[in-house]
Design a protein around this motif. Structure first.
Motif, PDB file in Angstrom:
ATOM      1  N   MET A 171       0.847  -1.175   0.000  1.00  0.00           N
ATOM      2  CA  MET A 171       0.000   0.000   0.000  1.00  0.00           C
ATOM      3  C   MET A 171       0.887   1.231   0.000  1.00  0.00           C
ATOM      4  O   MET A 171       1.982   1.228   0.538  1.00  0.00           O
ATOM      5  N   VAL A 172       0.418   2.289  -0.576  1.00  0.00           N
ATOM      6  CA  VAL A 172       1.230   3.478  -0.780  1.00  0.00           C
ATOM      7  C   VAL A 172       1.405   4.238   0.519  1.00  0.00           C
ATOM      8  O   VAL A 172       0.489   4.332   1.326  1.00  0.00           O
ATOM      9  N   SER A 173       2.614   4.786   0.727  1.00  0.00           N
ATOM     10  CA  SER A 173       2.865   5.593   1.911  1.00  0.00           C
ATOM     11  C   SER A 173       1.963   6.812   1.899  1.00  0.00           C
ATOM     12  O   SER A 173       1.779   7.462   0.887  1.00  0.00           O
ATOM     13  N   SER A 174       1.418   7.117   3.055  1.00  0.00           N
ATOM     14  CA  SER A 174       0.469   8.213   3.127  1.00  0.00           C
ATOM     15  C   SER A 174       0.262   8.600   4.564  1.00  0.00           C
ATOM     16  O   SER A 174       0.760   7.982   5.478  1.00  0.00           O
ATOM     17  N   SER A 175      -0.514   9.630   4.778  1.00  0.00           N
ATOM     18  CA  SER A 175      -0.874  10.032   6.126  1.00  0.00           C
ATOM     19  C   SER A 175      -2.275   9.589   6.478  1.00  0.00           C
ATOM     20  O   SER A 175      -2.809   9.954   7.496  1.00  0.00           O
ATOM     21  N   VAL A 176      -2.888   8.798   5.619  1.00  0.00           N
ATOM     22  CA  VAL A 176      -4.227   8.318   5.884  1.00  0.00           C
ATOM     23  C   VAL A 176      -4.144   6.979   6.568  1.00  0.00           C
ATOM     24  O   VAL A 176      -3.103   6.374   6.682  1.00  0.00           O
ATOM     25  N   GLY A 177      -5.309   6.483   6.987  1.00  0.00           N
ATOM     26  CA  GLY A 177      -5.356   5.167   7.607  1.00  0.00           C
ATOM     27  C   GLY A 177      -4.734   5.134   8.977  1.00  0.00           C
ATOM     28  O   GLY A 177      -4.362   4.097   9.473  1.00  0.00           O
ATOM     29  N   GLY A 178      -4.590   6.302   9.625  1.00  0.00           N
ATOM     30  CA  GLY A 178      -4.061   6.330  10.981  1.00  0.00           C
ATOM     31  C   GLY A 178      -2.554   6.345  11.056  1.00  0.00           C
ATOM     32  O   GLY A 178      -1.985   6.334  12.121  1.00  0.00           O
ATOM     33  N   VAL A 179      -1.844   6.346   9.904  1.00  0.00           N
ATOM     34  CA  VAL A 179      -0.390   6.364   9.912  1.00  0.00           C
ATOM     35  C   VAL A 179       0.095   7.721   9.441  1.00  0.00           C
ATOM     36  O   VAL A 179      -0.139   8.110   8.308  1.00  0.00           O
ATOM     37  N   LYS A 180       0.752   8.460  10.302  1.00  0.00           N
ATOM     38  CA  LYS A 180       1.218   9.796   9.971  1.00  0.00           C
ATOM     39  C   LYS A 180       2.569   9.736   9.274  1.00  0.00           C
ATOM     40  O   LYS A 180       3.276   8.748   9.337  1.00  0.00           O
ATOM     41  N   SER A 181       2.912  10.816   8.613  1.00  0.00           N
ATOM     42  CA  SER A 181       4.209  10.931   7.957  1.00  0.00           C
ATOM     43  C   SER A 181       4.940  12.121   8.570  1.00  0.00           C
ATOM     44  O   SER A 181       4.932  13.218   8.023  1.00  0.00           O
ATOM     45  N   PRO A 182       5.560  11.939   9.741  1.00  0.00           N
ATOM     46  CA  PRO A 182       6.129  13.068  10.469  1.00  0.00           C
ATOM     47  C   PRO A 182       7.446  13.539   9.872  1.00  0.00           C
ATOM     48  O   PRO A 182       8.230  12.757   9.358  1.00  0.00           O
ATOM     49  N   ARG A 183       7.663  14.851   9.950  1.00  0.00           N
ATOM     50  CA  ARG A 183       8.956  15.383   9.537  1.00  0.00           C
ATOM     51  C   ARG A 183      10.012  15.067  10.593  1.00  0.00           C
ATOM     52  O   ARG A 183      11.177  14.863  10.278  1.00  0.00           O
ATOM     53  N   PHE A 184       9.590  15.095  11.855  1.00  0.00           N
ATOM     54  CA  PHE A 184      10.492  14.750  12.957  1.00  0.00           C
ATOM     55  C   PHE A 184       9.849  13.634  13.759  1.00  0.00           C
ATOM     56  O   PHE A 184       8.708  13.751  14.209  1.00  0.00           O
ATOM     57  N   PHE A 185      10.565  12.542  13.930  1.00  0.00           N
ATOM     58  CA  PHE A 185      10.011  11.384  14.627  1.00  0.00           C
ATOM     59  C   PHE A 185      10.039  11.624  16.134  1.00  0.00           C
ATOM     60  O   PHE A 185      11.088  11.908  16.717  1.00  0.00           O
ATOM     61  N   TYR A 186       8.882  11.476  16.777  1.00  0.00           N
ATOM     62  CA  TYR A 186       8.758  11.754  18.208  1.00  0.00           C
ATOM     63  C   TYR A 186       9.560  10.772  19.057  1.00  0.00           C
ATOM     64  O   TYR A 186       9.839  11.042  20.222  1.00  0.00           O
ATOM     65  N   GLY A 187       9.956   9.666  18.470  1.00  0.00           N
ATOM     66  CA  GLY A 187      10.761   8.702  19.215  1.00  0.00           C
ATOM     67  C   GLY A 187      12.047   9.304  19.754  1.00  0.00           C
ATOM     68  O   GLY A 187      12.552   8.883  20.805  1.00  0.00           O
ATOM     69  N   TRP A 188      12.578  10.308  19.059  1.00  0.00           N
ATOM     70  CA  TRP A 188      13.817  10.930  19.538  1.00  0.00           C
ATOM     71  C   TRP A 188      13.570  11.805  20.761  1.00  0.00           C
ATOM     72  O   TRP A 188      14.482  12.033  21.564  1.00  0.00           O
ATOM     73  N   VAL A 189      12.343  12.288  20.928  1.00  0.00           N
ATOM     74  CA  VAL A 189      11.988  12.979  22.172  1.00  0.00           C
ATOM     75  C   VAL A 189      11.990  11.977  23.326  1.00  0.00           C
ATOM     76  O   VAL A 189      12.446  12.274  24.436  1.00  0.00           O
ATOM     77  N   ILE A 190      11.481  10.777  23.056  1.00  0.00           N
ATOM     78  CA  ILE A 190      11.495   9.714  24.064  1.00  0.00           C
ATOM     79  C   ILE A 190      12.930   9.388  24.468  1.00  0.00           C
ATOM     80  O   ILE A 190      13.245   9.230  25.660  1.00  0.00           O
ATOM     81  N   ILE A 191      13.814   9.294  23.481  1.00  0.00           N
ATOM     82  CA  ILE A 191      15.220   9.004  23.769  1.00  0.00           C
ATOM     83  C   ILE A 191      15.828  10.104  24.628  1.00  0.00           C
ATOM     84  O   ILE A 191      16.602   9.839  25.558  1.00  0.00           O
ATOM     85  N   ALA A 192      15.471  11.360  24.351  1.00  0.00           N
ATOM     86  CA  ALA A 192      15.995  12.478  25.143  1.00  0.00           C
ATOM     87  C   ALA A 192      15.535  12.383  26.599  1.00  0.00           C
ATOM     88  O   ALA A 192      16.322  12.609  27.529  1.00  0.00           O
ATOM     89  N   CYS A 193      14.257  12.049  26.809  1.00  0.00           N
ATOM     90  CA  CYS A 193      13.739  11.906  28.179  1.00  0.00           C
ATOM     91  C   CYS A 193      14.475  10.797  28.929  1.00  0.00           C
ATOM     92  O   CYS A 193      14.849  10.957  30.099  1.00  0.00           O
ATOM     93  N   VAL A 194      14.674   9.672  28.253  1.00  0.00           N
ATOM     94  CA  VAL A 194      15.360   8.544  28.881  1.00  0.00           C
ATOM     95  C   VAL A 194      16.818   8.891  29.161  1.00  0.00           C
ATOM     96  O   VAL A 194      17.369   8.532  30.207  1.00  0.00           O
ATOM     97  N   TRP A 195      17.446   9.603  28.228  1.00  0.00           N
ATOM     98  CA  TRP A 195      18.846   9.993  28.403  1.00  0.00           C
ATOM     99  C   TRP A 195      19.011  10.830  29.671  1.00  0.00           C
ATOM    100  O   TRP A 195      19.911  10.586  30.484  1.00  0.00           O
ATOM    101  N   VAL A 196      18.141  11.816  29.842  1.00  0.00           N
ATOM    102  CA  VAL A 196      18.228  12.685  31.020  1.00  0.00           C
ATOM    103  C   VAL A 196      17.970  11.885  32.297  1.00  0.00           C
ATOM    104  O   VAL A 196      18.663  12.055  33.307  1.00  0.00           O
ATOM    105  N   ALA A 197      16.965  10.997  32.261  1.00  0.00           N
ATOM    106  CA  ALA A 197      16.665  10.181  33.442  1.00  0.00           C
ATOM    107  C   ALA A 197      17.852   9.295  33.807  1.00  0.00           C
ATOM    108  O   ALA A 197      18.200   9.153  34.988  1.00  0.00           O
ATOM    109  N   ASN A 198      18.469   8.687  32.809  1.00  0.00           N
ATOM    110  CA  ASN A 198      19.659   7.876  33.069  1.00  0.00           C
ATOM    111  C   ASN A 198      20.786   8.723  33.652  1.00  0.00           C
ATOM    112  O   ASN A 198      21.524   8.284  34.538  1.00  0.00           O
TER     113      ASN A 198
END
Length: 505
Positions: free
Chosen positions: A57-84
């Motif tokens: 299926m073609v990449s898209s922002s429909v069907g509940g799957v977004k196409s982010p310019r910046f992946f929020y996972g790196w915010v998660i990594i930053a939070c974990v980094w500081v906690a560590n």
């Protein structure tokens, strides 16, 4: 009649249209090219008399799957980094700087005081199964915020404690948070593995580096603060830093999984792959070769994971490592002190350990995305063995402190890649917290005996050289066993059929 089977695959990028050349006759086991060591996914294709074709299926922002310019996972990594970074002050390496001052002020032996570390590890291990299930079900946002507040208050409590039993109680409470407990730190290990799959090696390595840079920073800070203000003020300052560094980031920014935000792991932009299954018998059954752009995940339950030999082997090896390394990190500082080395030299040497750890950990995180991760465990053991030589050979020149810490740090950082990636890579993301939590009580409870055992042996007159040779042997045996710890084979479960869409004729 045909049936359409919908299956979600983890993707590294856009899925290219399927081609006729992408199919081949199945062998005994169809293996995705990107599956390290030939691990078989839980929902692998069965090889029967049906032909299959992948319809992307073609990449898209429909069907509940977004196409982010910046992946929020790196915010998660930053939070974990500081906690560590801010919660390392209670780990054995930093606590070693408090041993002499606290033992004199509280009028207790070092072997008695290190029971606090043991009690902390035991409480963390016993609570780990419950914490793991909480994290799998609800995420780490509010559990992490509460745990950050608790660990900060415990450190502040150390500053006002004069009774060893009250201090043991505070150690017990701090263990329940899981912070800085190897194997029990669900609040910092699970989020990166949940948000990343293809890039899991680098994500976990970057997140873990917070603990390493924190250890270097807090080791030097502990030495300076204790000398300038005393050990009580040092604990109070560390407690305030822990609260500020954990509570706001986790409460405001932490999220459980990318799917909860309409995203895919690694910031992928492709929608799920649709697999069309034909019920017409074929004289030459075929199965699609997994595309290089995606990688299917295993999905083990806790009970299934416990039935695999590799989990038992890893539990035994990791426990042996922890039994040996815990007293080693606690008492090597005192050994260098007996040689006449200055506290400043020891602090600088110990600070270099996590820096070399961090560099090796990040580099090997990228490396582990391309080779079987068990190789990193073996390579790390070789480096650790070389790092032990200045101590086992009884070197007395000041440069040996620096040499040991740099080489030991490289080995520890390399081994850590396998230890942090093994559970999610071998058993999947879904139950990783529960699986890790189920092994932690055994691993931590047994290994917690290492610190007091080492203290009693040294107090009984065992020489440091003999002590270090024993640790060298344990590290060598455990690291060599990593080579044989291959991913488990997981056959498709008969009671776990794929989700099916309505049939058509």
């Amino acid at each position: 009649m045909s049936r359409v089977v919908l299956r979600r695959c983890i993707v590294r990028g856009r899925i290219q249209p399927a081609r006729t050349s992408d199919v081949r006759a199945p062998g005994p086991r169809a293996t995705a090219p990107n599956s390290r060591d030939g691990a078989t996914p839980r929902h692998s294709a069965s090889h029967d008399n049906r032909s299959r074709t992948e319809v992307p299926m073609v990449s898209s922002s429909v069907g509940g799957v977004k196409s982010p310019r910046f992946f929020y996972g790196w915010v998660i990594i930053a939070c974990v980094w500081v906690a560590n970074f801010v919660t390392v002050s209670i780990n054995p390496l930093v606590f070693a700087f408090f041993l002499d001052s606290m033992s004199v002020d509280l009028d207790v032996k070092r072997s008695t005081l290190v029971w606090g570390i043991t009690i902390r590890m035991i409480s963390g291990g016993l609570f780990a199964p419950y914490l793991g299930r909480i994290v799998d079900r609800h995420g780490t946002r509010w559990p992490g915020a509460v745990a950050g507040l608790v660990v900060g208050l415990v450190l502040i409590g150390f500053a006002f404690t004069s009774n060893i039993w009250i201090m043991f109680g505070l150690f017990f409470i701090s263990g329940l948070t899981g912070f800085s407990i190897f194997g029990g730190n669900m609040l910092t290990m699970v989020p990166p593995a949940s948000w990343f799959v293809a890039k899991r090696g680098r994500a976990l390595s970057i997140a873990t580096s917070g603990q390493l840079f924190g250890t270097a920073t807090f080791a030097i800070a502990a030495a300076l603060l204790i000398e300038a203000f005393g050990w009580r003020w040092a604990w109070a300052i560390f407690g305030i830093v822990a609260i500020v560094g954990v509570v706001p980031p986790y409460a405001l920014l932490m999220r459980r999984r990318p799917e909860d935000m309409g995203l895919l792991p690694d910031g992928a932009t492709s929608l799920p792959v649709v697999e069309v299954t034909s019920a017409v018998a074929s004289p030459t059954p075929t199965a699609p070769v997994a595309s290089a752009t995606h990688r299917e995940e295993p999905d083990f339950t806790v009970a299934e994971a416990w039935r695999t030999p590799v989990l038992w082997a890893n539990l035994a090896a990791t426990t042996l490592l922890m039994v040996a390394i815990s007293p080693f990190l606690l008492f090597r500082n005192h050994y260098w002190t007996t040689l006449g080395f200055s506290p400043t030299l020891i602090a600088i040497g110990v600070a270099l350990d996590p820096f070399s750890f961090a560099i090796a950990n990040i580099a090997m995180g990228f490396f582990a995305e391309r080779v079987p991760i068990r190789f990193t465990g073996v390579i790390g053991g070789v480096w650790r063995g070389f790092g032990m030589l200045p101590l086992t050979l009884g070197m007395t020149w000041p440069g040996s402190v620096v040499l040991h810490n740099v080489v030991w740090g490289i080995g520890s950082g390399t081994t850590s890649v396998f230890q942090t990636m093994m559970i999610p890579d071998y058993f999947g993301r879904t139950n990783q917290g529960a699986i890790r939590g189920s092994i932690t009580p055994i691993m931590v409870t047994v290994s917690a005996l290492g610190a007091p055992l080492g203290g009693y042996l040294l107090d009984a007159g065992v020489s440091y050289i003999a002590f270090f040779w024993g640790i060298f042997l344990a590290v060598t045996v455990a690291s060599a066993s990593f080579f044989f710890q291959k991913p488990p084979k997981h056959a498709p479960a008969a009671t776990d059929p794929p989700t099916r869409m309505p049939t058509s004729t």
